[in-house]
Design a protein around this motif. Structure first.
Motif, PDB file in Angstrom:
ATOM      1  N   VAL A  16       0.880  -1.176   0.000  1.00 40.52           N
ATOM      2  CA  VAL A  16       0.000   0.000   0.000  1.00 40.52           C
ATOM      3  C   VAL A  16       0.917   1.224   0.000  1.00 40.52           C
ATOM      4  O   VAL A  16       1.753   1.389   0.898  1.00 40.52           O
ATOM      5  CB  VAL A  16      -0.909   0.008   1.259  1.00 40.52           C
ATOM      6  CG1 VAL A  16      -1.705   1.303   1.349  1.00 40.52           C
ATOM      7  CG2 VAL A  16      -1.848  -1.203   1.246  1.00 40.52           C
ATOM      8  N   ALA A  17       0.790   2.059  -1.025  1.00 43.27           N
ATOM      9  CA  ALA A  17       1.697   3.207  -1.152  1.00 43.27           C
ATOM     10  C   ALA A  17       1.445   4.231  -0.047  1.00 43.27           C
ATOM     11  O   ALA A  17       0.339   4.300   0.522  1.00 43.27           O
ATOM     12  CB  ALA A  17       1.500   3.863  -2.512  1.00 43.27           C
ATOM     13  N   ALA A  18       2.462   5.040   0.197  1.00 43.43           N
ATOM     14  CA  ALA A  18       2.352   6.100   1.215  1.00 43.43           C
ATOM     15  C   ALA A  18       1.152   6.988   0.911  1.00 43.43           C
ATOM     16  O   ALA A  18       0.896   7.342  -0.248  1.00 43.43           O
ATOM     17  CB  ALA A  18       3.631   6.927   1.217  1.00 43.43           C
ATOM     18  N   GLY A  19       0.407   7.307   1.934  1.00 46.23           N
ATOM     19  CA  GLY A  19      -0.704   8.256   1.808  1.00 46.23           C
ATOM     20  C   GLY A  19      -1.971   7.692   1.198  1.00 46.23           C
ATOM     21  O   GLY A  19      -2.978   8.403   1.086  1.00 46.23           O
ATOM     22  N   ALA A  20      -1.976   6.424   0.804  1.00 44.12           N
ATOM     23  CA  ALA A  20      -3.179   5.839   0.186  1.00 44.12           C
ATOM     24  C   ALA A  20      -4.293   5.723   1.223  1.00 44.12           C
ATOM     25  O   ALA A  20      -4.037   5.624   2.424  1.00 44.12           O
ATOM     26  CB  ALA A  20      -2.854   4.455  -0.374  1.00 44.12           C
ATOM     27  N   VAL A  21      -5.543   5.745   0.722  1.00 43.09           N
ATOM     28  CA  VAL A  21      -6.691   5.520   1.601  1.00 43.09           C
ATOM     29  C   VAL A  21      -7.402   4.262   1.103  1.00 43.09           C
ATOM     30  O   VAL A  21      -7.965   4.252   0.002  1.00 43.09           O
ATOM     31  CB  VAL A  21      -7.644   6.738   1.612  1.00 43.09           C
ATOM     32  CG1 VAL A  21      -8.881   6.425   2.455  1.00 43.09           C
ATOM     33  CG2 VAL A  21      -6.932   7.974   2.158  1.00 43.09           C
ATOM     34  N   VAL A  22      -7.330   3.211   1.894  1.00 42.75           N
ATOM     35  CA  VAL A  22      -7.842   1.904   1.482  1.00 42.75           C
ATOM     36  C   VAL A  22      -9.268   1.742   1.995  1.00 42.75           C
ATOM     37  O   VAL A  22      -9.501   1.747   3.209  1.00 42.75           O
ATOM     38  CB  VAL A  22      -6.929   0.778   2.031  1.00 42.75           C
ATOM     39  CG1 VAL A  22      -7.494  -0.588   1.668  1.00 42.75           C
ATOM     40  CG2 VAL A  22      -5.509   0.930   1.503  1.00 42.75           C
ATOM     41  N   VAL A  23     -10.226   1.616   1.049  1.00 40.65           N
ATOM     42  CA  VAL A  23     -11.638   1.520   1.453  1.00 40.65           C
ATOM     43  C   VAL A  23     -12.251   0.182   1.044  1.00 40.65           C
ATOM     44  O   VAL A  23     -13.418  -0.073   1.307  1.00 40.65           O
ATOM     45  CB  VAL A  23     -12.477   2.697   0.880  1.00 40.65           C
ATOM     46  CG1 VAL A  23     -11.997   4.022   1.429  1.00 40.65           C
ATOM     47  CG2 VAL A  23     -12.442   2.688  -0.641  1.00 40.65           C
ATOM     48  N   CYS A  24     -11.484  -0.671   0.334  1.00 44.48           N
ATOM     49  CA  CYS A  24     -12.004  -2.012   0.022  1.00 44.48           C
ATOM     50  C   CYS A  24     -10.848  -3.015   0.024  1.00 44.48           C
ATOM     51  O   CYS A  24      -9.678  -2.621   0.090  1.00 44.48           O
ATOM     52  CB  CYS A  24     -12.764  -2.030  -1.302  1.00 44.48           C
ATOM     53  SG  CYS A  24     -11.839  -1.404  -2.665  1.00 44.48           S
ATOM     54  N   ASP A  25     -11.197  -4.303  -0.051  1.00 40.08           N
ATOM     55  CA  ASP A  25     -10.179  -5.348   0.100  1.00 40.08           C
ATOM     56  C   ASP A  25      -9.138  -5.294  -1.028  1.00 40.08           C
ATOM     57  O   ASP A  25      -9.460  -4.933  -2.171  1.00 40.08           O
ATOM     58  CB  ASP A  25     -10.845  -6.728   0.096  1.00 40.08           C
ATOM     59  CG  ASP A  25     -11.709  -6.932   1.339  1.00 40.08           C
ATOM     60  OD1 ASP A  25     -11.638  -6.101   2.256  1.00 40.08           O
ATOM     61  OD2 ASP A  25     -12.451  -7.931   1.363  1.00 40.08           O
ATOM     62  N   ILE A  26      -7.922  -5.692  -0.688  1.00 40.62           N
ATOM     63  CA  ILE A  26      -6.806  -5.668  -1.660  1.00 40.62           C
ATOM     64  C   ILE A  26      -6.347  -7.107  -1.889  1.00 40.62           C
ATOM     65  O   ILE A  26      -6.089  -7.830  -0.920  1.00 40.62           O
ATOM     66  CB  ILE A  26      -5.640  -4.833  -1.095  1.00 40.62           C
ATOM     67  CG1 ILE A  26      -6.102  -3.396  -0.910  1.00 40.62           C
ATOM     68  CG2 ILE A  26      -4.415  -4.911  -1.987  1.00 40.62           C
ATOM     69  CD1 ILE A  26      -5.103  -2.547  -0.185  1.00 40.62           C
ATOM     70  N   PRO A  27      -6.231  -7.539  -3.162  1.00 36.89           N
ATOM     71  CA  PRO A  27      -5.819  -8.932  -3.407  1.00 36.89           C
ATOM     72  C   PRO A  27      -4.348  -9.176  -3.048  1.00 36.89           C
ATOM     73  O   PRO A  27      -3.540  -8.236  -3.032  1.00 36.89           O
ATOM     74  CB  PRO A  27      -6.037  -9.112  -4.922  1.00 36.89           C
ATOM     75  CG  PRO A  27      -6.347  -7.773  -5.478  1.00 36.89           C
ATOM     76  CD  PRO A  27      -6.518  -6.784  -4.377  1.00 36.89           C
ATOM     77  N   PRO A  28      -3.988 -10.452  -2.826  1.00 35.59           N
ATOM     78  CA  PRO A  28      -2.594 -10.785  -2.511  1.00 35.59           C
ATOM     79  C   PRO A  28      -1.648 -10.285  -3.602  1.00 35.59           C
ATOM     80  O   PRO A  28      -1.982 -10.361  -4.793  1.00 35.59           O
ATOM     81  CB  PRO A  28      -2.592 -12.322  -2.466  1.00 35.59           C
ATOM     82  CG  PRO A  28      -4.005 -12.713  -2.243  1.00 35.59           C
ATOM     83  CD  PRO A  28      -4.857 -11.631  -2.840  1.00 35.59           C
ATOM     84  N   GLY A  29      -0.502  -9.764  -3.203  1.00 34.42           N
ATOM     85  CA  GLY A  29       0.540  -9.361  -4.151  1.00 34.42           C
ATOM     86  C   GLY A  29       0.279  -8.065  -4.895  1.00 34.42           C
ATOM     87  O   GLY A  29       1.121  -7.612  -5.667  1.00 34.42           O
ATOM     88  N   ALA A  30      -0.871  -7.436  -4.667  1.00 37.90           N
ATOM     89  CA  ALA A  30      -1.193  -6.207  -5.418  1.00 37.90           C
ATOM     90  C   ALA A  30      -0.428  -5.018  -4.846  1.00 37.90           C
ATOM     91  O   ALA A  30      -0.025  -5.005  -3.682  1.00 37.90           O
ATOM     92  CB  ALA A  30      -2.689  -5.928  -5.338  1.00 37.90           C
ATOM     93  N   LYS A  31      -0.236  -4.008  -5.727  1.00 34.12           N
ATOM     94  CA  LYS A  31       0.272  -2.718  -5.245  1.00 34.12           C
ATOM     95  C   LYS A  31      -0.845  -1.708  -5.452  1.00 34.12           C
ATOM     96  O   LYS A  31      -1.395  -1.605  -6.564  1.00 34.12           O
ATOM     97  CB  LYS A  31       1.523  -2.312  -6.008  1.00 34.12           C
ATOM     98  CG  LYS A  31       2.031  -0.970  -5.542  1.00 34.12           C
ATOM     99  CD  LYS A  31       3.381  -0.600  -6.097  1.00 34.12           C
ATOM    100  CE  LYS A  31       3.805   0.725  -5.460  1.00 34.12           C
ATOM    101  NZ  LYS A  31       5.001   1.284  -6.033  1.00 34.12           N
ATOM    102  N   VAL A  32      -1.195  -0.969  -4.423  1.00 32.38           N
ATOM    103  CA  VAL A  32      -2.272   0.015  -4.555  1.00 32.38           C
ATOM    104  C   VAL A  32      -1.761   1.383  -4.144  1.00 32.38           C
ATOM    105  O   VAL A  32      -0.867   1.512  -3.303  1.00 32.38           O
ATOM    106  CB  VAL A  32      -3.518  -0.359  -3.707  1.00 32.38           C
ATOM    107  CG1 VAL A  32      -4.044  -1.731  -4.091  1.00 32.38           C
ATOM    108  CG2 VAL A  32      -3.236  -0.278  -2.219  1.00 32.38           C
ATOM    109  N   MET A  33      -2.370   2.411  -4.777  1.00 34.33           N
ATOM    110  CA  MET A  33      -2.027   3.775  -4.360  1.00 34.33           C
ATOM    111  C   MET A  33      -3.202   4.709  -4.605  1.00 34.33           C
ATOM    112  O   MET A  33      -4.145   4.378  -5.322  1.00 34.33           O
ATOM    113  CB  MET A  33      -0.758   4.282  -5.066  1.00 34.33           C
ATOM    114  CG  MET A  33      -0.840   4.429  -6.554  1.00 34.33           C
ATOM    115  SD  MET A  33       0.802   4.677  -7.281  1.00 34.33           S
ATOM    116  CE  MET A  33       1.364   6.099  -6.388  1.00 34.33           C
ATOM    117  N   GLY A  34      -3.166   5.883  -4.004  1.00 39.12           N
ATOM    118  CA  GLY A  34      -4.154   6.920  -4.266  1.00 39.12           C
ATOM    119  C   GLY A  34      -5.282   6.976  -3.260  1.00 39.12           C
ATOM    120  O   GLY A  34      -5.354   6.215  -2.311  1.00 39.12           O
TER     121      GLY A  34
END
Ligand code: JB2
Length: 212
Positions: free
Chosen positions: A187-205
């Protein structure tokens, strides 16, 4: 019972933060191991770099505990490898809990967990082995952080969040209540996670979206 003195693995930035916490805990630091020959003989907050990991053969697991000072940003697998390599040799990894953190007596912290200055861990939280809860991160009630994950400085996690093994949750990220982060996700710095994230994924924003 008096705690065992410790040997620290790695002499970088994370080691400095850990030594600071250990000195406040009044834990005796016997020295630091690091493969960089230029560091041998130097000192970190007064603690001496002794040489490379082969020197661990001079110590018995009965007399000393280890502190894993390999962080998880530039060398993501190394921290986990070190943990298993030396545990296989019979060594245990000491928990490091900074005196200014607030860890509920109803939370669980496994072997080798590191909770840095100003972090908060609420009741019912479960922090598995070798996890770093870094400076001023906040882990609310009933979260589960699986082994070898790094919760970077300033992360805010609402209640009931599940983080899989080997994840990196970047500085200042926010995770709303009840979301799950799959094993090995970033999970990138500053991201706001509002739903589930799959294994191995990179998320941002904001809100966080999968980028890889
Ligand atoms: O096999 C090893 C080994 N490989 C690298 N054994 C031992 N004993 N030490 C090892 N190292 C050493 O780890 C390197 O020679 C280096 O001195 C140290 C890593 O230092 P560095 O400052 O690059 O990273 P860090 O892991 O202390 O800190 C990272 O993670 C922290 C959580 C940084 O990203 C920090 O900014 C972050 N706060």
């Amino acid at each position: 019972m008096k705690s065992k003195p410790v040997v620290i693995i790695g002499a970088g930035g994370h080691a400095k933060v850990l030594i600071d916490a250990l000195l406040l805990m009044r834990v005796k630091v016997l020295g630091i191991l690091d493969p960089d020959p230029l560091l041998t003989g130097t000192r970190l907050l007064g603690c001496r770099v002794l040489g490379n990991d082969e020197l661990l053969a001079d110590y018995s697991p009965e007399d000393v505990a280890l502190v894993n000072a390999i962080g998880s940003v530039s060398l993501p697998r190394l921290r986990t490898d070190i943990f298993f390599r030396f545990r296989q040799q019979g060594f245990s990894f000491r928990r490091v809990i900074h005196s200014s953190s607030a860890v509920s007596q109803h939370a669980q912290c496994a072997e080798g967990v590191q909770v840095m200055a100003g972090a908060v861990i609420q009741a019912g939280a479960q922090i598995d082995e070798n996890v770093i809860v870094n400076t001023r991160a906040s882990i609310d009630h009933d979260c589960k952080i699986s082994a070898h994950s790094h919760i970077a400085p300033g992360v805010t996690m609402s209640g009931g969040v599940l983080v899989g093994a080997g994840c990196h949750i970047g500085s200042g990220a926010t995770l709303i209540q009840g979301v799950s982060v799959g094993e090995g996700a970033v999970v990138a710095a500053g991201a706001v996670v509002v739903c589930d994230i799959p294994p191995g994924a990179k998320v941002m924003g904001v809100p966080a979206k999968v980028v890889k």
